[in-house]
Scaffold this motif. Structure first.
Motif, PDB file in Angstrom:
ATOM      1  N   ASN A 147       0.828  -1.204   0.000  1.00  0.00           N
ATOM      2  CA  ASN A 147       0.000   0.000   0.000  1.00  0.00           C
ATOM      3  C   ASN A 147       0.864   1.257   0.000  1.00  0.00           C
ATOM      4  O   ASN A 147       0.542   2.238  -0.665  1.00  0.00           O
ATOM      5  N   ALA A 148       1.980   1.234   0.754  1.00  0.00           N
ATOM      6  CA  ALA A 148       2.893   2.374   0.778  1.00  0.00           C
ATOM      7  C   ALA A 148       3.535   2.589  -0.593  1.00  0.00           C
ATOM      8  O   ALA A 148       3.698   3.739  -1.038  1.00  0.00           O
ATOM      9  N   LEU A 149       3.894   1.506  -1.279  1.00  0.00           N
ATOM     10  CA  LEU A 149       4.455   1.628  -2.628  1.00  0.00           C
ATOM     11  C   LEU A 149       3.454   2.263  -3.584  1.00  0.00           C
ATOM     12  O   LEU A 149       3.798   3.171  -4.350  1.00  0.00           O
ATOM     13  N   ILE A 150       2.223   1.798  -3.553  1.00  0.00           N
ATOM     14  CA  ILE A 150       1.186   2.352  -4.426  1.00  0.00           C
ATOM     15  C   ILE A 150       0.955   3.827  -4.109  1.00  0.00           C
ATOM     16  O   ILE A 150       0.884   4.665  -5.015  1.00  0.00           O
ATOM     17  N   ALA A 151       0.867   4.154  -2.821  1.00  0.00           N
ATOM     18  CA  ALA A 151       0.655   5.551  -2.426  1.00  0.00           C
ATOM     19  C   ALA A 151       1.809   6.422  -2.915  1.00  0.00           C
ATOM     20  O   ALA A 151       1.587   7.528  -3.439  1.00  0.00           O
ATOM     21  N   GLY A 152       3.034   5.943  -2.765  1.00  0.00           N
ATOM     22  CA  GLY A 152       4.197   6.698  -3.225  1.00  0.00           C
ATOM     23  C   GLY A 152       4.187   6.905  -4.728  1.00  0.00           C
ATOM     24  O   GLY A 152       4.495   7.998  -5.225  1.00  0.00           O
ATOM     25  N   LEU A 153       3.818   5.873  -5.468  1.00  0.00           N
ATOM     26  CA  LEU A 153       3.738   6.000  -6.922  1.00  0.00           C
ATOM     27  C   LEU A 153       2.647   6.978  -7.336  1.00  0.00           C
ATOM     28  O   LEU A 153       2.819   7.771  -8.263  1.00  0.00           O
ATOM     29  N   ARG A 154       1.516   6.931  -6.647  1.00  0.00           N
ATOM     30  CA  ARG A 154       0.427   7.872  -6.960  1.00  0.00           C
ATOM     31  C   ARG A 154       0.870   9.317  -6.681  1.00  0.00           C
ATOM     32  O   ARG A 154       0.582  10.222  -7.459  1.00  0.00           O
ATOM     33  N   LEU A 155       1.592   9.520  -5.561  1.00  0.00           N
ATOM     34  CA  LEU A 155       2.098  10.856  -5.254  1.00  0.00           C
ATOM     35  C   LEU A 155       3.114  11.308  -6.297  1.00  0.00           C
ATOM     36  O   LEU A 155       3.142  12.483  -6.677  1.00  0.00           O
ATOM     37  N   LEU A 156       3.953  10.393  -6.762  1.00  0.00           N
ATOM     38  CA  LEU A 156       4.915  10.713  -7.808  1.00  0.00           C
ATOM     39  C   LEU A 156       4.201  11.161  -9.080  1.00  0.00           C
ATOM     40  O   LEU A 156       4.586  12.158  -9.704  1.00  0.00           O
ATOM     41  N   ALA A 157       3.154  10.460  -9.461  1.00  0.00           N
ATOM     42  CA  ALA A 157       2.402  10.826 -10.665  1.00  0.00           C
ATOM     43  C   ALA A 157       1.805  12.226 -10.526  1.00  0.00           C
ATOM     44  O   ALA A 157       1.848  13.026 -11.471  1.00  0.00           O
ATOM     45  N   VAL A 158       1.276  12.549  -9.357  1.00  0.00           N
ATOM     46  CA  VAL A 158       0.708  13.882  -9.126  1.00  0.00           C
ATOM     47  C   VAL A 158       1.807  14.940  -9.215  1.00  0.00           C
ATOM     48  O   VAL A 158       1.629  15.986  -9.843  1.00  0.00           O
ATOM     49  N   ALA A 159       2.955  14.662  -8.593  1.00  0.00           N
ATOM     50  CA  ALA A 159       4.068  15.616  -8.628  1.00  0.00           C
ATOM     51  C   ALA A 159       4.565  15.830 -10.056  1.00  0.00           C
ATOM     52  O   ALA A 159       4.937  16.947 -10.433  1.00  0.00           O
TER      53      ALA A 159
END
Length: 67
Positions: free
Chosen positions: A12-24
């Motif tokens: 879940n942390a990996l997915i959240a980090g990837l989603r934040l990266l996409a937003v950034a």
């Protein structure tokens, strides 16, 4: 191809980090070869864009939602 073992919390942390990266990336805060996070993203010469990261997340999540 890579294979990793992780707990559901780590996943879940990996997915959240990837989603934040996409937003950034959408905001222009992270770009390939930016000397920071973007350089990690493009370290092998290729880099996913924000849409590619979102699609990758969707692919990773798909098996979790299959019945």
């Amino acid at each position: 191809m890579y294979s990793i073992k992780c707990t559901s919390t780590e996943f879940n942390a990996l997915i959240a980090g990837l989603r934040l990266l996409a937003v950034a990336m959408d905001k222009g805060e992270v770009t390939p070869e930016d000397g920071d996070i973007g350089s990690i993203l493009s370290s092998d010469g290729d880099a996913l864009d924000a849409d590619g990261i979102s699609e990758f997340c969707d692919e990773l999540l798909e098996p979790r939602f299959r019945a």
